[in-house]
Design a protein around this motif. Structure first.
Motif, short mmCIF file in Angstrom:
data_model
loop_
_atom_site.label_atom_id
_atom_site.label_comp_id
_atom_site.label_asym_id
_atom_site.label_seq_id
_atom_site.Cartn_x
_atom_site.Cartn_y
_atom_site.Cartn_z
N ASP A 173 57.94 35.34 72.52
CA ASP A 173 57.83 36.69 71.95
C ASP A 173 58.45 36.74 70.56
O ASP A 173 57.88 37.33 69.64
N ARG A 174 59.63 36.13 70.40
CA ARG A 174 60.33 36.14 69.11
C ARG A 174 59.47 35.46 68.04
O ARG A 174 59.32 35.98 66.93
N THR A 196 56.03 42.07 78.09
CA THR A 196 54.93 41.86 77.16
C THR A 196 53.72 41.37 77.92
O THR A 196 53.81 40.99 79.09
N ASN A 207 56.49 37.60 67.00
CA ASN A 207 56.93 38.67 66.11
C ASN A 207 57.23 38.12 64.71
O ASN A 207 56.90 38.76 63.71
N GLU A 208 57.87 36.97 64.66
CA GLU A 208 58.20 36.34 63.37
C GLU A 208 56.93 35.99 62.60
O GLU A 208 56.85 36.22 61.39
#
Length: 168
Positions: A67-68, A21, A71-72
């Motif tokens: 990153d998680r 990313t 996205n959340e």
């Protein structure tokens, strides 16, 4: 053979390897885990010193969490937008339908806010890991402890100071 793709940043171009990313590329550009000297990370008496492998693993875990969470947050914001749009077509809804929509909207807002708070903590932990202060208690200045940092890398207080804080 590994190829890279170019992504334009605000300052100049940065090389981003496929599967990474922009955040990971930005961290790597700043030095990332490679810039951390494991010998400088504090440990409590009786604990083994940090190894390069442990630092890299912790760093990768924080990047993955970053990153998680992003996205959340994106998914929660999309859901909130949809709920806000749907709340305008409430003509003919009874009180239960309107209440359900309000509860759903408030729930999504709370989830998004919690994710934003966690994101800020992860970004701060990355900054501390790559800079100064990772593993040092912000209250007493002692080592937080390697085991605690591996279990909860966003920790900023040692167990004793955290317990004192929670009693207040």
């Amino acid at each position: 053979m590994t190829t890279t793709a170019r992504h334009k940043t605000s300052n100049d171009s940065a090389l981003v390897a496929p599967g990474r990313t922009r955040v990971q590329a930005a961290v790597a550009a700043r030095g990332g885990a490679e810039s951390v000297d494991p010998a400088e990370l504090p440990v409590r008496p009786g604990e083994d010193a940090w190894t390069s492998e442990e630092v890299h693993e912790l760093h990768a875990e924080l990047i993955t969490e970053l990153d998680r969470l992003r996205n959340e947050i994106g998914a929660a914001e999309a859901a909130i937008t949809g709920l806000m749009r749907d709340s305008n077509d409430g003509a003919g809804d009874d009180q239960v339908d309107a209440g359900t929509k309000n509860i759903s909207r408030e729930s999504e807002l709370a989830l998004a806010n919690n994710a934003r708070d966690s994101l800020a903590q992860v970004e701060r932990a990355l900054g501390r890991l790559e800079g100064v202060g990772f593993g040092t208690c912000e209250s007493c200045g002692q080592a937080i402890g390697k085991a605690r940092m591996q279990a909860f890398p966003r920790a900023t207080l040692c167990v004793q100071c955290k317990a004192k804080q929670e009693r207040r």
